[in-house]
Write a protein that holds these residues in place. Structure first.
Motif, PDB file in Angstrom:
ATOM      1  N   UNK A   4       0.831  -1.201   0.000  1.00  0.00           N
ATOM      2  CA  UNK A   4       0.000   0.000   0.000  1.00  0.00           C
ATOM      3  C   UNK A   4       0.870   1.258   0.000  1.00  0.00           C
ATOM      4  N   UNK A   5       2.117   1.146   0.432  1.00  0.00           N
ATOM      5  CA  UNK A   5       3.017   2.299   0.435  1.00  0.00           C
ATOM      6  C   UNK A   5       3.341   2.759  -0.983  1.00  0.00           C
ATOM      7  N   UNK A   6       3.214   1.891  -1.970  1.00  0.00           N
ATOM      8  CA  UNK A   6       3.489   2.249  -3.361  1.00  0.00           C
ATOM      9  C   UNK A   6       2.260   2.828  -4.061  1.00  0.00           C
ATOM     10  N   UNK A   7       1.144   2.887  -3.376  1.00  0.00           N
ATOM     11  CA  UNK A   7      -0.100   3.363  -3.973  1.00  0.00           C
ATOM     12  C   UNK A   7      -0.423   4.777  -3.540  1.00  0.00           C
ATOM     13  N   UNK A   8      -0.964   5.543  -4.485  1.00  0.00           N
ATOM     14  CA  UNK A   8      -1.465   6.876  -4.194  1.00  0.00           C
ATOM     15  C   UNK A   8      -2.846   6.978  -4.815  1.00  0.00           C
ATOM     16  N   UNK A   9      -3.774   7.532  -4.081  1.00  0.00           N
ATOM     17  CA  UNK A   9      -5.127   7.710  -4.584  1.00  0.00           C
ATOM     18  C   UNK A   9      -5.312   9.155  -4.999  1.00  0.00           C
ATOM     19  N   UNK A  10      -5.663   9.363  -6.263  1.00  0.00           N
ATOM     20  CA  UNK A  10      -5.972  10.692  -6.785  1.00  0.00           C
ATOM     21  C   UNK A  10      -7.381  10.624  -7.344  1.00  0.00           C
ATOM     22  N   UNK A  11      -8.259  11.373  -6.744  1.00  0.00           N
ATOM     23  CA  UNK A  11      -9.661  11.276  -7.153  1.00  0.00           C
ATOM     24  C   UNK A  11     -10.172   9.893  -6.816  1.00  0.00           C
ATOM     25  N   UNK A  12     -10.573   9.147  -7.825  1.00  0.00           N
ATOM     26  CA  UNK A  12     -11.054   7.784  -7.591  1.00  0.00           C
ATOM     27  C   UNK A  12     -10.137   6.737  -8.216  1.00  0.00           C
ATOM     28  N   UNK A  13      -8.938   7.145  -8.642  1.00  0.00           N
ATOM     29  CA  UNK A  13      -8.006   6.225  -9.289  1.00  0.00           C
ATOM     30  C   UNK A  13      -6.722   6.060  -8.492  1.00  0.00           C
ATOM     31  N   UNK A  14      -6.184   4.856  -8.558  1.00  0.00           N
ATOM     32  CA  UNK A  14      -4.934   4.569  -7.869  1.00  0.00           C
ATOM     33  C   UNK A  14      -3.758   4.697  -8.829  1.00  0.00           C
ATOM     34  N   UNK A  15      -2.679   5.244  -8.301  1.00  0.00           N
ATOM     35  CA  UNK A  15      -1.418   5.377  -9.019  1.00  0.00           C
ATOM     36  C   UNK A  15      -0.354   4.569  -8.295  1.00  0.00           C
ATOM     37  N   UNK A  16       0.540   3.993  -9.059  1.00  0.00           N
ATOM     38  CA  UNK A  16       1.692   3.291  -8.516  1.00  0.00           C
ATOM     39  C   UNK A  16       2.882   4.234  -8.580  1.00  0.00           C
ATOM     40  N   UNK A  17       3.635   4.326  -7.492  1.00  0.00           N
ATOM     41  CA  UNK A  17       4.841   5.156  -7.463  1.00  0.00           C
ATOM     42  C   UNK A  17       5.993   4.342  -6.914  1.00  0.00           C
ATOM     43  N   UNK A  18       7.134   4.442  -7.581  1.00  0.00           N
ATOM     44  CA  UNK A  18       8.334   3.754  -7.100  1.00  0.00           C
ATOM     45  C   UNK A  18       9.560   4.612  -7.374  1.00  0.00           C
ATOM     46  N   UNK A  19      10.384   4.729  -6.369  1.00  0.00           N
ATOM     47  CA  UNK A  19      11.630   5.474  -6.501  1.00  0.00           C
ATOM     48  C   UNK A  19      12.618   4.655  -7.325  1.00  0.00           C
ATOM     49  N   UNK A  20      13.303   5.330  -8.219  1.00  0.00           N
ATOM     50  CA  UNK A  20      14.348   4.685  -9.012  1.00  0.00           C
ATOM     51  C   UNK A  20      15.619   4.658  -8.169  1.00  0.00           C
ATOM     52  N   UNK A  21      16.317   3.519  -8.110  1.00  0.00           N
ATOM     53  CA  UNK A  21      17.555   3.454  -7.330  1.00  0.00           C
ATOM     54  C   UNK A  21      18.533   4.559  -7.739  1.00  0.00           C
ATOM     55  N   UNK A  22      19.229   5.087  -6.769  1.00  0.00           N
ATOM     56  CA  UNK A  22      20.124   6.223  -6.977  1.00  0.00           C
ATOM     57  C   UNK A  22      21.117   5.991  -8.116  1.00  0.00           C
TER      58      UNK A  22
END
Length: 77
Positions: A4-22
């Protein structure tokens, strides 16, 4: 693995977010990957986020193993 830490809710849709390794940021030209999951149900979003996490992990591994791969500059149309 995605959670769930990789998910973001915007409006009624979920987005996946992941940091790219340095060590790959320069090659990708950005510091994170954000993708719309095209889903509004939390449980299904978690399942889809796990699949996306695994796919992105595979991309990272390929890029690490092939140092000649570089980011293509975007062209303006």
């Amino acid at each position: 693995m995605a959670s769930a830490a990789n998910l973001r809710l915007k409006g009624s849709r979920f987005y996946f977010r992941r940091t790219i390794p340095y060590n790959l940021v320069e090659r990708f030209g950005r510091s994170e990957i954000v993708r719309l999951l095209h889903i509004s149900e939390h449980r299904k979003a978690i399942v889809r986020a796990r699949a996306v996490w695994l796919w992105i992990q595979g991309v990272f591994e390929v890029v690490l193993q092939q140092p000649t791969l570089t980011r293509e500059p975007r062209t303006t149309r």
